[in-house]
Design a protein around this motif. Structure first.
Motif, PDB file in Angstrom:
ATOM      1  N   LEU A  23     -16.208  -4.638 -47.215  1.00 41.48           N
ATOM      2  CA  LEU A  23     -16.665  -3.256 -47.107  1.00 41.48           C
ATOM      3  C   LEU A  23     -17.149  -2.719 -48.449  1.00 41.48           C
ATOM      4  CD1 LEU A  23     -13.926  -1.800 -44.724  1.00 41.48           C
ATOM      5  CD2 LEU A  23     -16.307  -2.318 -44.157  1.00 41.48           C
ATOM      6  N   TYR A  27     -20.837  -1.301 -49.015  1.00 38.29           N
ATOM      7  CA  TYR A  27     -21.006   0.149 -49.012  1.00 38.29           C
ATOM      8  C   TYR A  27     -20.700   0.859 -50.329  1.00 38.29           C
ATOM      9  CZ  TYR A  27     -21.139  -0.481 -43.944  1.00 38.29           C
ATOM     10  OH  TYR A  27     -21.473  -0.885 -42.673  1.00 38.29           O
ATOM     11  N   LEU A  85     -12.710   4.455 -49.467  1.00 35.39           N
ATOM     12  CA  LEU A  85     -13.701   4.370 -48.392  1.00 35.39           C
ATOM     13  C   LEU A  85     -13.500   5.468 -47.354  1.00 35.39           C
ATOM     14  CD1 LEU A  85     -13.546   0.492 -47.840  1.00 35.39           C
ATOM     15  CD2 LEU A  85     -15.215   1.752 -49.215  1.00 35.39           C
ATOM     16  N   TRP A  89     -16.113   8.481 -46.225  1.00 36.18           N
ATOM     17  CA  TRP A  89     -16.732   8.431 -44.896  1.00 36.18           C
ATOM     18  C   TRP A  89     -16.389   9.654 -44.051  1.00 36.18           C
ATOM     19  CZ3 TRP A  89     -15.217   2.600 -44.118  1.00 36.18           C
ATOM     20  CH2 TRP A  89     -16.150   1.805 -44.805  1.00 36.18           C
ATOM     21  N   HIS A  92     -18.074  12.857 -45.487  1.00 29.89           N
ATOM     22  CA  HIS A  92     -19.512  12.860 -45.203  1.00 29.89           C
ATOM     23  C   HIS A  92     -19.794  13.389 -43.805  1.00 29.89           C
ATOM     24  CE1 HIS A  92     -21.567  11.228 -48.610  1.00 29.89           C
ATOM     25  NE2 HIS A  92     -20.836  10.139 -48.671  1.00 29.89           N
ATOM     26  N   ARG A  93     -18.890  13.133 -42.886  1.00 29.72           N
ATOM     27  CA  ARG A  93     -19.132  13.489 -41.483  1.00 29.72           C
ATOM     28  C   ARG A  93     -18.555  14.846 -41.097  1.00 29.72           C
ATOM     29  NH1 ARG A  93     -19.687   8.502 -42.521  1.00 29.72           N
ATOM     30  NH2 ARG A  93     -20.895   7.078 -41.223  1.00 29.72           N
ATOM     31  N   ASP A 104     -27.629   8.033 -47.834  1.00 32.97           N
ATOM     32  CA  ASP A 104     -26.984   7.227 -46.797  1.00 32.97           C
ATOM     33  C   ASP A 104     -25.518   7.630 -46.723  1.00 32.97           C
ATOM     34  OD1 ASP A 104     -25.871   5.390 -45.127  1.00 32.97           O
ATOM     35  OD2 ASP A 104     -26.693   3.626 -46.129  1.00 32.97           O
ATOM     36  N   ASN A 106     -23.086   6.380 -45.365  1.00 30.76           N
ATOM     37  CA  ASN A 106     -22.140   5.272 -45.410  1.00 30.76           C
ATOM     38  C   ASN A 106     -21.909   4.742 -46.822  1.00 30.76           C
ATOM     39  OD1 ASN A 106     -21.673   5.109 -42.575  1.00 30.76           O
ATOM     40  ND2 ASN A 106     -23.670   4.137 -42.331  1.00 30.76           N
TER      41      ASN A 106
END
Length: 439
Positions: A23, A27, A85, A89, A92-93, A104, A106
Motif C-alpha cells: 500500500l 499510494y 494510510l 483516506w 479525504h472522503r 488524487d 488515494n
C-alpha cells in the motif's frame, strides 16, 4: 499433552506487514517539508511518550512485564503505519477543507505532522490496550489495533468536519475514544473479573511503571501543543496551561490518595496514573486563554476525580457491571476526558472575544460562543458513540479468535514469551534456564 501453539499470529502479522508495504509503495509519497524545525521537537517528545512512557507505565503487573512493553512496542509500530494510510483516506472522503484534498484522494502525502497524528492514533489504541492488558492474546491485540484505527479515523473526521471543535490535546478524539473503546471491548470479552492473584505488582514493577509516569508527565506539554506549530501564541499557552495543570494534579493526588486509604497511606496506583489526569483534562482547552489559575484548577479537579475513580468507580464497574479495567483507563483517560469536554464548553462562552480566533466558526461569525460550547459537549457524545459501537463490534470479532481461555494464563508472560527464570517446557516441567555462555 497440551496442544502446541498455533503460528496464526506470526502469519497474520507478517501478511499485514507485506500488505502495508504494498500500500505504501502504491499510494504514499513525501509531502511538504515546511515547519519541520518547529514541529520535530514536539513530535520527538510524543514519540517517546508512545514507545517509552506508555510501555513502562503498563508494566506494573508482576508477571506481565514482557507482554506490557512488547505489545506496546508492537501495536505502536503497526498503528503508525496503518494509521498514516487510514487517517488520510478517511479524511479525504469526509473532510472537505482544502488542506485535505489532493489531485488524487488515494495519494497519502507524508510529512512530520502526519507522523505526529499517526502517533496520536497509536495513543488511542494503547489506551484501549490498557483496559484489556493481560487478558487478550497477541493475536487479539493485533486485530484490535487494526480495526480500532478504522473507527478512530472515522470518529475524528466526523467530529472535526461537522462539529468544528477545538481539541488540540486530543482529550475528546483520542483519550475519551480510546478509553471507552477499551471498556466496550473488555465488556464483551468478560474473561476476567474480581480478584486475580497475578493482577498485582511488586516494588520493582511499580518502580518501572513510575519511570513511564515520569516520562509521560514531562513530555505531556508537547502532546497538547504539538499540532500548534506556526501559532506561537497558542502553542505557548498550551505548554503553560498543561505545565501548571500537571503540577497541581501531582500535589492534589498526593493529598487525596492517603484520604481514601483506611490507614492513610499513599497508593502507587494513584501516583502512577492520577498524577497524569490533569494533562488529559486540560487538553481540550489547553490553547485557550483560561489563565494559569484556571489550568491549576483543572488539574486539581482532574486529580480528585481520578483518585476517587480508582478507589470507588473501578471496583463498581468490575463487580456490578462486569466491566474489568486492568489499568484503570476510565480514571486516567475516560473521566478526565469528559471533564475536558465540560471545561472547554464552559471556557468558550466565558472567554468570549479573547478566544475568538481559536474556534473556526466563531472566527468567521457563523455561530456564537454558546453554540460552540454546545458543540464541544456534543463532540464527547459522538466520540463516546463511536467508541462504544466500535468497541463492541471489535470485541465480538476478537472473541472468535484464539484468546486466553485458561484462568492461570491471565496476566502472565509464560503463555507467549520465553521467560528466562521460569520457563515452562512443553511437557509442563519447570526448569531454570542457563545462560548461553555457561561452561
Amino acid at each position: 499433552m497440551a496442544a502446541l501453539p498455533k503460528p496464526t499470529f506470526s502469519i497474520c502479522l507478517f501478511l499485514f506487514q507485506i500488505l502495508l508495504l504494498a500500500l505504501f509503495a502504491k499510494y504514499a509519497e513525501y509531502g511538504s517539508v515546511e515547519k519541520v524545525n518547529s514541529i520535530y521537537p514536539q513530535f520527538q517528545d510524543v514519540h517517546v511518550m508512545m514507545f517509552f512512557g506508555f510501555g513502562f507505565l503498563m508494566c506494573f503487573l508482576k508477571k506481565y512485564g514482557f507482554g506490557s512493553i512488547t505489545y506496546n512496542f508492537l501495536l505502536s509500530a503497526v498503528v503508525i503505519q496503518w494509521a498514516t494510510l487510514m487517517n488520510s483516506w478517511v479524511k479525504h472522503r469526509i473532510m472537505k477543507e482544502e488542506g485535505h484534498l489532493t489531485r488524487d484522494p488515494n495519494v497519502v502525502q507524508i510529512n512530520i505532522l502526519t507522523l505526529m497524528t499517526s502517533d496520536f492514533t497509536a495513543a488511542a489504541v494503547l489506551i484501549t490496550m490498557g483496559a484489556v492488558l493481560g487478558k487478550a492474546s497477541r493475536l487479539q491485540l493485533f486485530i484490535l489495533a487494526v480495526v480500532e484505527c478504522i473507527f478512530f479515523a472515522i470518529s475524528e473526521a466526523v467530529i472535526l468536519e461537522f462539529l468544528h471543535i477545538s481539541d488540540v490535546g486530543g482529550s475528546i478524539v483520542v483519550h475519551l475514544f480510546g478509553a471507552y473503546f477499551g471498556l466496550a471491548v473488555s465488556a464483551v470479552l468478560q474473561n476476567s473479573g474480581g480478584e486475580h492473584p497475578k493482577e498485582s505488582s511488586t516494588k520493582n514493577s511499580d518502580l518501572f511503571s513510575m519511570a513511564g509516569t515520569i516520562f509521560l508527565w514531562m513530555y505531556w506539554p508537547s502532546f497538547n501543543s504539538g499540532t500548534l506549530a506556526g501559532d506561537d501564541a497558542a502553542q505557548s499557552r498550551a505548554v503553560i496551561n498543561t505545565y501548571f495543570a500537571l503540577a497541581s494534579c501531582v500535589v492534589t493526588t498526593l493529598v487525596f490518595s492517603p484520604i481514601v486509604d483506611k490507614r492513610y497511606r499513599s497508593n502507587m496506583v494513584h501516583i502512577q496514573n492520577a498524577t497524569l489526569a490533569g494533562g488529559v483534562a486540560v487538553g481540550t482547552s489547553a490553547d485557550l486563554m483560561i489563565q494559569p489559575w484556571g489550568a491549576i484548577l483543572i488539574g486539581m479537579i482532574a486529580a480528585i476525580f481520578s483518585v476517587l475513580g480508582y478507589a470507588y468507580v473501578t471496583p463498581f464497574l468490575s463487580s456490578k457491571l462486569k466491566i474489568h479495567d486492568t489499568c484503570g483507563v476510565h480514571n486516567l483517560h475516560g473521566m478526565p476526558a469528559v471533564l475536558a469536554a465540560i471545561f472547554s464548553a464552559i471556557a468558550a462562552p466565558a472567554i468570549g472575544e479573547e478566544g475568538k480566533m481559536q474556534y473556526a466558526k466563531t472566527r468567521t461569525g457563523e455561530w456564537s460562543f454558546e453554540k460552540q460550547g454546545g458543540f464541544q459537549i456534543a463532540a464527547a457524545f459522538v466520540a463516546l458513540a463511536f467508541a462504544i459501537v466500535g468497541g463492541v463490534i471489535t470485541g465480538l470479532i476478537i472473541k472468535q479468535l484464539d484468546g486466553i481461555d485458561n484462568e492461570d494464563d491471565l496476566y502472565d508472560d509464560q503463555r507467549e514469551f520465553i521467560v528466562p527464570d521460569d520457563d515452562i517446557e512443553a511437557n509442563g516441567n519447570v526448569h531454570e534456564m542457563k545462560p548461553t555462555n555457561a561452561s
